[in-house]
Design an enzyme around this catalytic site. Structure first.
Site, mmCIF file in Angstrom:
data_model
loop_
_atom_site.group_PDB
_atom_site.id
_atom_site.type_symbol
_atom_site.label_atom_id
_atom_site.label_comp_id
_atom_site.label_asym_id
_atom_site.label_seq_id
_atom_site.Cartn_x
_atom_site.Cartn_y
_atom_site.Cartn_z
ATOM 1 N N LYS A 242 0.819 -1.224 0.000
ATOM 2 C CA LYS A 242 0.000 0.000 0.000
ATOM 3 C C LYS A 242 0.848 1.267 0.000
ATOM 4 C CE LYS A 242 -4.327 -1.999 1.232
ATOM 5 N NZ LYS A 242 -5.295 -2.386 2.249
ATOM 6 N N ARG A 276 -3.562 -10.159 4.839
ATOM 7 C CA ARG A 276 -3.976 -10.219 3.423
ATOM 8 C C ARG A 276 -2.817 -9.683 2.589
ATOM 9 N NH1 ARG A 276 -6.197 -6.856 -0.350
ATOM 10 N NH2 ARG A 276 -7.772 -7.764 -1.730
#
Ligand code: HH2
Length: 301
Positions: A242, A276
């Site tokens: 991210k 995840r």
């Protein structure tokens, strides 16, 4: 609709001794006494780090098979990118991306989650046998809560998000106390799910790293992740590739593996039970180290 499935199908990898901490899903009761790695399969043209790479069903299936070989405990299939500015597919398009892949990967011996907010898509994938609904919008769309509640045992991940993914970073998000807001939001969505009749053992919660949050908010959520344990449900956390990691390292998405693995291990160290990730093999190795040192069978002293 939604035939009850016995747990006898469960693969041995996820069936350890009975313990206090499990995630009930359609076919599997996942033991969370050791942290689990959820591998991402984005069947999208526009995901932020791998958009377009797995849009063809054969590529997505091959990707899923390779993640399972790498040690993924759970697969997460998504057909809608949550990247700011991404165009949401309509129901027909989302289903046409998902269904051929879902049908194939249900045979890979691990639980299969579908990342969707669309109640019609939830209906179709649960009917086809999906194990988990992972909804970044926390079942906020009309009909979504009932759709999951109607299923006897599907797992559910509820995630914190303010606003809509497409526009969430358009204004700088502002929270007096981001951890308190995430905690209160997740508590209210957990209460809504429980009131709809979804058993608590089916639910995990996610702080939503990168969703309407600045890097400082994301880092606060990591530092104070244990404040979310009061909610009484396991945490699933997704830092993988991210933009906060891009900002910190100066690297593009594909080169954020080391930072992503470090973030996953830090999240596990702060209590996350599921991470995840895109880079499964690397994360599995790192989580093995954590489990050997700190897991339920770690040595004394
Ligand atoms: N992050 C993304 C998508 N879905 N679901 C949960 N529960 N938690 C997350 O942190 C999360 C999520 C975004 O990552 P990715 O799927 O790689 O990108 P895109 O949404 O662009 O497909």
């Amino acid at each position: 609709m939604f035939p009850a499935r016995g747990l006898a199908n469960a693969g041995p990898r996820l069936f350890c001794e009975p313990s206090a901490m499990h995630w009930q899903t359609t076919r599997y009761r996942i033991d969370l006494t050791r942290p689990r790695v959820m591998g991402i399969v984005n069947v999208t043209p526009d995901s932020f780090s791998d958009g377009g790479r797995y849009l063809a069903p054969s590529d997505a299936i091959a990707r899923a098979e390779s993640l399972v070989r790498d040690g993924a405990d759970i697969l997460d299939l998504g057909a809608e990118s949550t990247r700011p500015g991404a165009v949401a597919p309509d129901t027909a398009e989302e289903l046409s991306r998902l269904m051929p892949v879902l049908k194939a990967v249900l045979d890979l011996g691990v639980p299969v989650s579908v990342d969707t907010s669309n109640p019609e898509v939830m209906h179709a994938v649960l009917d086809a046998g999906a194990d988990i609904v992972n909804d970044v919008r926390s079942l906020a769309r009309p009909g979504a809560l009932d759709m999951v509640a109607r299923h006897p045992s599907a797992g559910l991940c509820l995630m914190h998000l303010r606003g809509e993914p497409a526009t969430m970073q358009a204004v700088v998000p502002d929270y007096p106390d981001v951890v308190a807001e995430v905690r209160d939001f997740l508590r209210s969505r957990l209460d809504a799910a429980l009131s709809a009749g979804i058993a608590p053992g089916r639910i995990v919660l996610d702080p939503g790293i990168g969703f309407a949050k600045t890097p400082a908010h994301n880092l606060s959520l990591l530092r104070r992740q244990r404040d979310l344990e009061v909610l009484g449900r396991p945490l699933l956390v997704g830092w993988s590739r991210k933009s906060t990691l891009g900002l910190l390292t100066g690297r593009p998405a594909a080169q954020r593996v080391a930072a992503s693995v470090a973030a996953a291990v830090l999240a596990v160290h702060e209590g996350a039970r599921i991470v995840r990730v895109h880079d499964v093999a690397e994360t599995v190795d790192a989580v093995k180290l954590w489990t050997s040192a700190f897991g339920p069978h770690a040595g004394p002293g």
